[in-house]
Motif scaffolding. Structure first.
Motif, PDB file in Angstrom:
ATOM      1  N   GLN A 201      46.665 -20.840 -59.675  1.00 57.74           N
ATOM      2  CA  GLN A 201      46.638 -20.144 -58.397  1.00 57.74           C
ATOM      3  C   GLN A 201      46.925 -18.659 -58.534  1.00 57.74           C
ATOM      4  O   GLN A 201      47.560 -18.218 -59.496  1.00 57.74           O
ATOM      5  CB  GLN A 201      47.643 -20.763 -57.432  1.00 57.74           C
ATOM      6  CG  GLN A 201      49.092 -20.636 -57.850  1.00 57.74           C
ATOM      7  CD  GLN A 201      50.023 -21.349 -56.872  1.00 57.74           C
ATOM      8  OE1 GLN A 201      49.717 -22.430 -56.366  1.00 57.74           O
ATOM      9  NE2 GLN A 201      51.174 -20.743 -56.612  1.00 57.74           N
ATOM     10  N   THR A 202      46.446 -17.902 -57.544  1.00 51.11           N
ATOM     11  CA  THR A 202      46.732 -16.481 -57.406  1.00 51.11           C
ATOM     12  C   THR A 202      47.235 -16.248 -55.995  1.00 51.11           C
ATOM     13  O   THR A 202      46.689 -16.807 -55.034  1.00 51.11           O
ATOM     14  CB  THR A 202      45.480 -15.626 -57.651  1.00 51.11           C
ATOM     15  OG1 THR A 202      44.966 -15.908 -58.955  1.00 51.11           O
ATOM     16  CG2 THR A 202      45.809 -14.148 -57.541  1.00 51.11           C
ATOM     17  N   VAL A 203      48.271 -15.432 -55.859  1.00 51.13           N
ATOM     18  CA  VAL A 203      48.906 -15.186 -54.575  1.00 51.13           C
ATOM     19  C   VAL A 203      48.616 -13.760 -54.117  1.00 51.13           C
ATOM     20  O   VAL A 203      48.839 -12.803 -54.873  1.00 51.13           O
ATOM     21  CB  VAL A 203      50.432 -15.413 -54.660  1.00 51.13           C
ATOM     22  CG1 VAL A 203      51.102 -15.076 -53.337  1.00 51.13           C
ATOM     23  CG2 VAL A 203      50.727 -16.856 -55.057  1.00 51.13           C
ATOM     24  N   LEU A 204      48.110 -13.628 -52.893  1.00 50.00           N
ATOM     25  CA  LEU A 204      47.884 -12.317 -52.280  1.00 50.00           C
ATOM     26  C   LEU A 204      48.917 -12.135 -51.172  1.00 50.00           C
ATOM     27  O   LEU A 204      48.834 -12.786 -50.121  1.00 50.00           O
ATOM     28  CB  LEU A 204      46.481 -12.232 -51.692  1.00 50.00           C
ATOM     29  CG  LEU A 204      45.302 -12.363 -52.667  1.00 50.00           C
ATOM     30  CD1 LEU A 204      43.991 -12.329 -51.903  1.00 50.00           C
ATOM     31  CD2 LEU A 204      45.345 -11.259 -53.701  1.00 50.00           C
ATOM     32  N   PRO A 205      49.894 -11.260 -51.351  1.00 55.30           N
ATOM     33  CA  PRO A 205      50.956 -11.116 -50.352  1.00 55.30           C
ATOM     34  C   PRO A 205      50.488 -10.388 -49.110  1.00 55.30           C
ATOM     35  O   PRO A 205      49.460  -9.698 -49.115  1.00 55.30           O
ATOM     36  CB  PRO A 205      52.025 -10.302 -51.094  1.00 55.30           C
ATOM     37  CG  PRO A 205      51.260  -9.515 -52.104  1.00 55.30           C
ATOM     38  CD  PRO A 205      50.105 -10.393 -52.517  1.00 55.30           C
ATOM     39  N   ALA A 206      51.241 -10.548 -48.040  1.00 55.03           N
ATOM     40  CA  ALA A 206      50.948  -9.842 -46.789  1.00 55.03           C
ATOM     41  C   ALA A 206      50.922  -8.343 -47.048  1.00 55.03           C
ATOM     42  O   ALA A 206      51.713  -7.804 -47.829  1.00 55.03           O
ATOM     43  CB  ALA A 206      51.996 -10.179 -45.740  1.00 55.03           C
ATOM     44  N   GLY A 207      50.004  -7.659 -46.368  1.00 49.87           N
ATOM     45  CA  GLY A 207      49.822  -6.223 -46.575  1.00 49.87           C
ATOM     46  C   GLY A 207      48.718  -5.927 -47.555  1.00 49.87           C
ATOM     47  O   GLY A 207      48.271  -4.782 -47.670  1.00 49.87           O
TER      48      GLY A 207
ATOM     49  N   GLY B 154      38.986 -17.888 -61.317  1.00 49.81           N
ATOM     50  CA  GLY B 154      39.915 -17.422 -62.344  1.00 49.81           C
ATOM     51  C   GLY B 154      39.802 -15.956 -62.662  1.00 49.81           C
ATOM     52  O   GLY B 154      40.435 -15.471 -63.605  1.00 49.81           O
ATOM     53  N   GLY B 155      39.002 -15.211 -61.896  1.00 56.41           N
ATOM     54  CA  GLY B 155      38.852 -13.789 -62.141  1.00 56.41           C
ATOM     55  C   GLY B 155      39.811 -12.958 -61.324  1.00 56.41           C
ATOM     56  O   GLY B 155      40.743 -13.472 -60.694  1.00 56.41           O
ATOM     57  N   ALA B 156      39.601 -11.658 -61.326  1.00 59.61           N
ATOM     58  CA  ALA B 156      40.442 -10.726 -60.577  1.00 59.61           C
ATOM     59  C   ALA B 156      39.719 -10.294 -59.313  1.00 59.61           C
ATOM     60  O   ALA B 156      38.493 -10.107 -59.332  1.00 59.61           O
ATOM     61  CB  ALA B 156      40.782  -9.502 -61.425  1.00 59.61           C
ATOM     62  N   PRO B 157      40.450 -10.117 -58.218  1.00 56.54           N
ATOM     63  CA  PRO B 157      39.801  -9.699 -56.975  1.00 56.54           C
ATOM     64  C   PRO B 157      39.498  -8.215 -56.986  1.00 56.54           C
ATOM     65  O   PRO B 157      40.110  -7.446 -57.718  1.00 56.54           O
ATOM     66  CB  PRO B 157      40.858 -10.014 -55.911  1.00 56.54           C
ATOM     67  CG  PRO B 157      42.153  -9.808 -56.639  1.00 56.54           C
ATOM     68  CD  PRO B 157      41.907 -10.265 -58.059  1.00 56.54           C
ATOM     69  N   ALA B 158      38.533  -7.830 -56.189  1.00 57.69           N
ATOM     70  CA  ALA B 158      38.265  -6.406 -55.988  1.00 57.69           C
ATOM     71  C   ALA B 158      39.075  -5.941 -54.787  1.00 57.69           C
ATOM     72  O   ALA B 158      39.055  -6.572 -53.739  1.00 57.69           O
ATOM     73  CB  ALA B 158      36.784  -6.170 -55.747  1.00 57.69           C
ATOM     74  N   ARG B 159      39.795  -4.856 -54.966  1.00 53.29           N
ATOM     75  CA  ARG B 159      40.531  -4.292 -53.835  1.00 53.29           C
ATOM     76  C   ARG B 159      39.572  -3.529 -52.935  1.00 53.29           C
ATOM     77  O   ARG B 159      38.717  -2.779 -53.409  1.00 53.29           O
ATOM     78  CB  ARG B 159      41.636  -3.360 -54.333  1.00 53.29           C
ATOM     79  CG  ARG B 159      42.801  -4.100 -54.945  1.00 53.29           C
ATOM     80  CD  ARG B 159      43.649  -4.711 -53.870  1.00 53.29           C
ATOM     81  NE  ARG B 159      44.650  -5.604 -54.414  1.00 53.29           N
ATOM     82  CZ  ARG B 159      45.565  -6.216 -53.687  1.00 53.29           C
ATOM     83  NH1 ARG B 159      45.580  -6.047 -52.383  1.00 53.29           N
ATOM     84  NH2 ARG B 159      46.444  -7.022 -54.226  1.00 53.29           N
ATOM     85  N   VAL B 160      39.700  -3.718 -51.652  1.00 53.35           N
ATOM     86  CA  VAL B 160      38.806  -3.093 -50.686  1.00 53.35           C
ATOM     87  C   VAL B 160      39.567  -2.046 -49.904  1.00 53.35           C
ATOM     88  O   VAL B 160      40.669  -2.320 -49.404  1.00 53.35           O
ATOM     89  CB  VAL B 160      38.241  -4.160 -49.727  1.00 53.35           C
ATOM     90  CG1 VAL B 160      37.353  -3.519 -48.671  1.00 53.35           C
ATOM     91  CG2 VAL B 160      37.475  -5.213 -50.511  1.00 53.35           C
ATOM     92  N   PRO B 161      39.044  -0.816 -49.784  1.00 53.92           N
ATOM     93  CA  PRO B 161      39.719   0.159 -48.928  1.00 53.92           C
ATOM     94  C   PRO B 161      39.821  -0.394 -47.516  1.00 53.92           C
ATOM     95  O   PRO B 161      38.840  -0.875 -46.952  1.00 53.92           O
ATOM     96  CB  PRO B 161      38.787   1.381 -48.983  1.00 53.92           C
ATOM     97  CG  PRO B 161      37.954   1.173 -50.187  1.00 53.92           C
ATOM     98  CD  PRO B 161      37.807  -0.295 -50.368  1.00 53.92           C
ATOM     99  N   ARG B 162      41.018  -0.337 -46.953  1.00 56.41           N
ATOM    100  CA  ARG B 162      41.237  -0.927 -45.638  1.00 56.41           C
ATOM    101  C   ARG B 162      41.471   0.130 -44.580  1.00 56.41           C
ATOM    102  O   ARG B 162      42.068   1.169 -44.843  1.00 56.41           O
ATOM    103  CB  ARG B 162      42.447  -1.869 -45.667  1.00 56.41           C
ATOM    104  CG  ARG B 162      42.216  -3.139 -46.446  1.00 56.41           C
ATOM    105  CD  ARG B 162      43.418  -4.045 -46.305  1.00 56.41           C
ATOM    106  NE  ARG B 162      43.696  -4.287 -44.891  1.00 56.41           N
ATOM    107  CZ  ARG B 162      44.865  -4.686 -44.449  1.00 56.41           C
ATOM    108  NH1 ARG B 162      45.868  -4.908 -45.267  1.00 56.41           N
ATOM    109  NH2 ARG B 162      45.055  -4.876 -43.151  1.00 56.41           N
ATOM    110  N   GLN B 163      40.961  -0.165 -43.399  1.00 50.89           N
ATOM    111  CA  GLN B 163      41.319   0.646 -42.246  1.00 50.89           C
ATOM    112  C   GLN B 163      42.796   0.394 -41.946  1.00 50.89           C
ATOM    113  O   GLN B 163      43.411  -0.535 -42.469  1.00 50.89           O
ATOM    114  CB  GLN B 163      40.466   0.231 -41.041  1.00 50.89           C
ATOM    115  CG  GLN B 163      38.968   0.388 -41.258  1.00 50.89           C
ATOM    116  CD  GLN B 163      38.545   1.824 -41.298  1.00 50.89           C
ATOM    117  OE1 GLN B 163      39.040   2.645 -40.539  1.00 50.89           O
ATOM    118  NE2 GLN B 163      37.623   2.154 -42.202  1.00 50.89           N
ATOM    119  N   ALA B 164      43.362   1.232 -41.096  1.00 54.82           N
ATOM    120  CA  ALA B 164      44.748   1.001 -40.711  1.00 54.82           C
ATOM    121  C   ALA B 164      44.881  -0.390 -40.114  1.00 54.82           C
ATOM    122  O   ALA B 164      44.218  -0.727 -39.139  1.00 54.82           O
ATOM    123  CB  ALA B 164      45.193   2.044 -39.684  1.00 54.82           C
ATOM    124  N   GLY B 165      45.683  -1.225 -40.743  1.00 58.55           N
ATOM    125  CA  GLY B 165      45.835  -2.607 -40.314  1.00 58.55           C
ATOM    126  C   GLY B 165      46.777  -2.720 -39.144  1.00 58.55           C
ATOM    127  O   GLY B 165      47.309  -1.729 -38.643  1.00 58.55           O
TER     128      GLY B 165
END
Length: 407
Positions: A231-237, A251-262
């Protein structure tokens, strides 16, 4: 979510609690003015208190989110659709046979409106559903039910498991929506080879922008992407995209996406945690002999309970548990009051009356002095004249001298 975009929101729990208010507000803001909002009550419609759950949910969204909602059996034509606690399998049986399942899938495929599924309803969103009551309460062997598969149009072959970090069991494992590790491991082997689990912690939301594919995790927990125990854990934020979720499942790595103000960070304290904190405050105040601070802590807990009164969840740490804590703390304060010596409590009143009686006796007004003594006796204060002066005690209390002699 950007204004005008369709959105799918999956919540692990706490959907009508203070922890999720800002998340709901951020979703509703993207729908424009006066959206038509529908609550699907199907998952809990079999419960005797179904009308009360609906009323509390309507009050929560009107008061905390500014959204007037209608209770309906169908999502057709709604800008915002919400469904939450209850039985996943009860909901599936009725949605699958009535066309509602098709309507929900059509909303996601069309990338329109907001669809918010929480707790039991979130359980139904994947290709397979945990029949939690049947396994955890009835004792059936671990198995899956076919889900709504709302994620299939998004390219995800996943089962959604809310309450992923549940710790209600205490001495036994209730993680993973009350399955525990042993049963979840067995059930993973029953999934199709390319399928995986999306685990959503309690008081946590996964917000999927249906147009851009961006995925945001908000709340106080995390999103877990799990496949065959890895498993891989993506924390809040944090955030990724739908393709990134797929890569994590392989089993790979995620791509980080530029986010609008959440959405603004929601309130991070649950009612269970608030109750424990207020209990510590009361006991600490009593250790310092600060009764006023102890009373303030009890009143603060009562205020927290009022704030959480719309919460439709029935987990550990809910309103009923907090009320039990409140009652126990009131009992502690009541016990403290019982330890106050009646002599000390009544002394400010009795001592001046005894002084007056002494003045009456010195003035030879024995009739009035005796009448005063009789009045005190009728009120439970017994006066005894001794060579050292009058002594008094309270009926039923241990005898104690006043410490003040009257000539």
């Amino acid at each position: 979510m950007r204004d005008g975009h369709g959105v799918l929101v999956l919540m692990g729990s706490g959907e009508t609690s203070p922890t999720m208010v800002e998340i709901h507000r951020s979703v509703v803001r993207g729908l424009g003015a006066a959206p038509r909002a529908v609550l699907l009550d199907t998952p809990y419609a079999f419960q005797e208190n179904a009308a009360d759950i609906s009323a509390r949910a309507r009050g929560y969204f009107a008061r905390s989110v500014g959204l007037e909602i209608e209770v309906s059996a169908r999502p057709e034509g709604a800008d915002w659709v919400f469904s939450g606690p209850g039985s996943p399998t009860f909901a599936l049986d009725r949605w699958s046979g009535s066309g509602i399942a098709d309507e929900l899938r059509a909303r996601v495929r069309a990338r329109r409106g907001a669809t918010v599924l929480a707790s039991a309803a979130a359980c139904t969103a994947g290709l397979a559903t945990v029949p939690v009551y049947e396994i955890y309460k009835v004792g059936q062997d671990p198995h899956w039910r076919e889900g709504l598969d709302l994620l299939e149009p998004l390219g995800l072959r996943a089962a959604v498991i809310p309450h992923f970090d549940n710790a209600e069991g205490g001495t036994h494992d209730t993680r993973y929506c009350y399955l525990g590790e042993r049963r979840l491991s067995l059930m993973e082997d029953l999934l199709p080879p390319d399928a995986f689990v999306l685990g959503i912690d309690e008081h946590t939301a996964v917000i999927i922008d249906l147009e851009t594919g961006e995925v945001a995790v908000a709340g106080r927990g995390a999103l877990t992407v799990r496949r065959r125990g890895s498993q891989t854990v993506l924390p809040a934020g944090g955030g990724t995209d739908l393709a990134g979720i797929g890569r994590l499942a392989r089993g790979g790595a995620p791509a980080r996406v530029p986010r609008q103000a959440g959405p603004p960070a929601p309130r991070q304290v649950t009612l269970e945690e608030a109750a424990r904190e207020r209990e510590r405050d009361v006991r600490a105040a009593l250790t310092r002999h600060d009764t006023a601070a102890a009373v303030r802590a009890v009143l603060d807990l009562e205020s927290e309970i009022v704030t959480w009164s719309a919460d439709t969840e029935e987990d550990a740490g809910g309103v009923d548990d907090a009320r039990r804590t409140l009652r126990s703390l009131i009992a502690v304060l009541g016990g403290l009051a019982d330890t106050v010596d009646p002599h000390d409590r009544l002394a400010p009143m009795v001592e001046p009356l005894l002084a007056l009686r002494g003045e009456l006796r010195r003035s030879h007004r024995y009739d009035l002095a005796d009448a005063l003594r009789a009045a005190l006796s009728a009120g439970g204060v017994l006066v005894e004249d001794t060579p050292d002066g009058p002594r008094w005690s309270v009926t039923g209390a241990r005898h104690r001298p006043a410490g003040t002699a009257c000539a």
